[in-house]
Design a protein around this motif. Structure first.
Motif, PDB file in Angstrom:
ATOM      1  N   GLY A  89       7.286   0.740   2.057  1.00 26.52           N
ATOM      2  CA  GLY A  89       6.450  -0.379   2.459  1.00 26.52           C
ATOM      3  C   GLY A  89       5.693  -0.002   3.717  1.00 26.52           C
ATOM      4  O   GLY A  89       5.894   1.087   4.268  1.00 26.52           O
ATOM      5  N   PRO A  90       4.821  -0.868   4.204  1.00 28.46           N
ATOM      6  CA  PRO A  90       4.011  -0.537   5.382  1.00 28.46           C
ATOM      7  C   PRO A  90       4.792  -0.017   6.593  1.00 28.46           C
ATOM      8  O   PRO A  90       4.321   0.902   7.267  1.00 28.46           O
ATOM      9  CB  PRO A  90       3.291  -1.857   5.698  1.00 28.46           C
ATOM     10  CG  PRO A  90       3.188  -2.536   4.365  1.00 28.46           C
ATOM     11  CD  PRO A  90       4.456  -2.192   3.632  1.00 28.46           C
ATOM     12  N   PRO A  91       6.001  -0.539   6.886  1.00 29.23           N
ATOM     13  CA  PRO A  91       6.711  -0.025   8.074  1.00 29.23           C
ATOM     14  C   PRO A  91       7.169   1.424   7.963  1.00 29.23           C
ATOM     15  O   PRO A  91       7.423   2.061   8.985  1.00 29.23           O
ATOM     16  CB  PRO A  91       7.918  -0.966   8.192  1.00 29.23           C
ATOM     17  CG  PRO A  91       7.521  -2.202   7.461  1.00 29.23           C
ATOM     18  CD  PRO A  91       6.695  -1.716   6.315  1.00 29.23           C
ATOM     19  N   ASN A  92       7.304   1.951   6.745  1.00 31.86           N
ATOM     20  CA  ASN A  92       7.837   3.308   6.620  1.00 31.86           C
ATOM     21  C   ASN A  92       6.950   4.241   5.793  1.00 31.86           C
ATOM     22  O   ASN A  92       7.332   5.375   5.520  1.00 31.86           O
ATOM     23  CB  ASN A  92       9.246   3.272   6.003  1.00 31.86           C
ATOM     24  CG  ASN A  92       9.268   2.602   4.629  1.00 31.86           C
ATOM     25  OD1 ASN A  92       8.321   2.703   3.857  1.00 31.86           O
ATOM     26  ND2 ASN A  92      10.361   1.920   4.330  1.00 31.86           N
ATOM     27  N   GLU A  93       5.770   3.765   5.380  1.00 30.11           N
ATOM     28  CA  GLU A  93       4.976   4.545   4.427  1.00 30.11           C
ATOM     29  C   GLU A  93       4.460   5.855   5.022  1.00 30.11           C
ATOM     30  O   GLU A  93       4.340   6.860   4.304  1.00 30.11           O
ATOM     31  CB  GLU A  93       3.828   3.719   3.863  1.00 30.11           C
ATOM     32  CG  GLU A  93       2.829   3.224   4.885  1.00 30.11           C
ATOM     33  CD  GLU A  93       1.821   2.256   4.267  1.00 30.11           C
ATOM     34  OE1 GLU A  93       1.929   1.996   3.053  1.00 30.11           O
ATOM     35  OE2 GLU A  93       0.956   1.753   4.998  1.00 30.11           O
TER      36      GLU A  93
END
Length: 225
Positions: free
Chosen positions: A26-30
């Motif tokens: 997801g956006p926090p870990n992409e």
């Protein structure tokens, strides 16, 4: 009225699955996940993943270790005599790096060996290596050159998906009302969600009750929203 009997909960380890198939991007870990997927096409032979506790750094490191054949050691255990064997596979993960637990000379020699042998090193830490307060000037210079990819606190969608996964890892099927309630009560980090899921599972075993919103409300009623 007497309290209901409590069953002694066995201290069983529930293995958190850390394979590629179990990772939830997801956006926090992409950005970090994308760099892991790019290996060995990295900007340097050493890389650091930096982010808060419970943000998925170890999961990313586990995925890369499986891809690369890397050995995994904790920063606290890193010592100079072990370095040749540590790089025997050509790849190494050093977990939970912090200046207060590092053997600075061991890390300095490790970074040199990685470069000399064209091996690969992945470090996980809560803060970027350039911010670590180390006393060896040459090590500080090496650390400033290490590329960093961040992981951050999860957004609502990722936190919800991870919560469902953590229950599934314990073979617990839960409904939407419980997931929504936990998002308002147990904090925003993966570490806090992991602790809440563990506590609910244990309490359910002790009370011989299902894991549901009612139990969560009793357990976390005093938690701040």
């Amino acid at each position: 009225m007497a309290s209901p009997p409590r069953q002694l909960a066995l201290s069983l380890d529930h293995e958190e699955r850390l394979s590629r198939e179990d990772f939830l991007p997801g956006p926090p870990n992409e950005a970090a996940f994308g760099m892991i997927e790019r290996w060995p096409d990295w900007p340097a032979h050493a890389l650091a993943i930096a982010g808060p506790e419970g943000s998925g750094k170890s999961h990313l490191a586990s995925i890369w270790a499986e891809m690369s054949g890397a050995r995994v050691v904790s920063a606290r255990a890193l010592q100079t005599p072990m370095l040749p064997d540590a790089l025997a596979t050509g790849a190494l993960v050093v977990e939970d790096c912090r200046a207060d637990v590092l053997d600075e000379r061991a890390l300095f020699h490790l970074l040199n060996l990685v470069r000399e042998q064209e091996a690969y090193l992945l470090m996980t830490a809560r803060t970027p290596p350039a911010s670590w307060h180390v006393s060896l000037p040459d090590l500080a210079s090496r650390l400033r050159a290490v590329p960093v990819v961040p992981v951050s606190m999860p957004d609502d969608a990722l936190l919800r998906a991870v919560t469902v996964k953590l229950f599934a890892d314990r073979q617990l099927a839960v409904d939407e009302s419980l997931i929504s309630y936990l998002q308002t009560r147990v904090g925003r980090s993966f570490a806090e969600v992991q602790a809440a899921v563990k506590a609910l599972d244990r309490e359910a075993l002790q009370r011989k009750r299902p894991v549901n919103r009612a139990l969560a409300a009793e357990l976390f009623r005093d938690s701040l929203p």
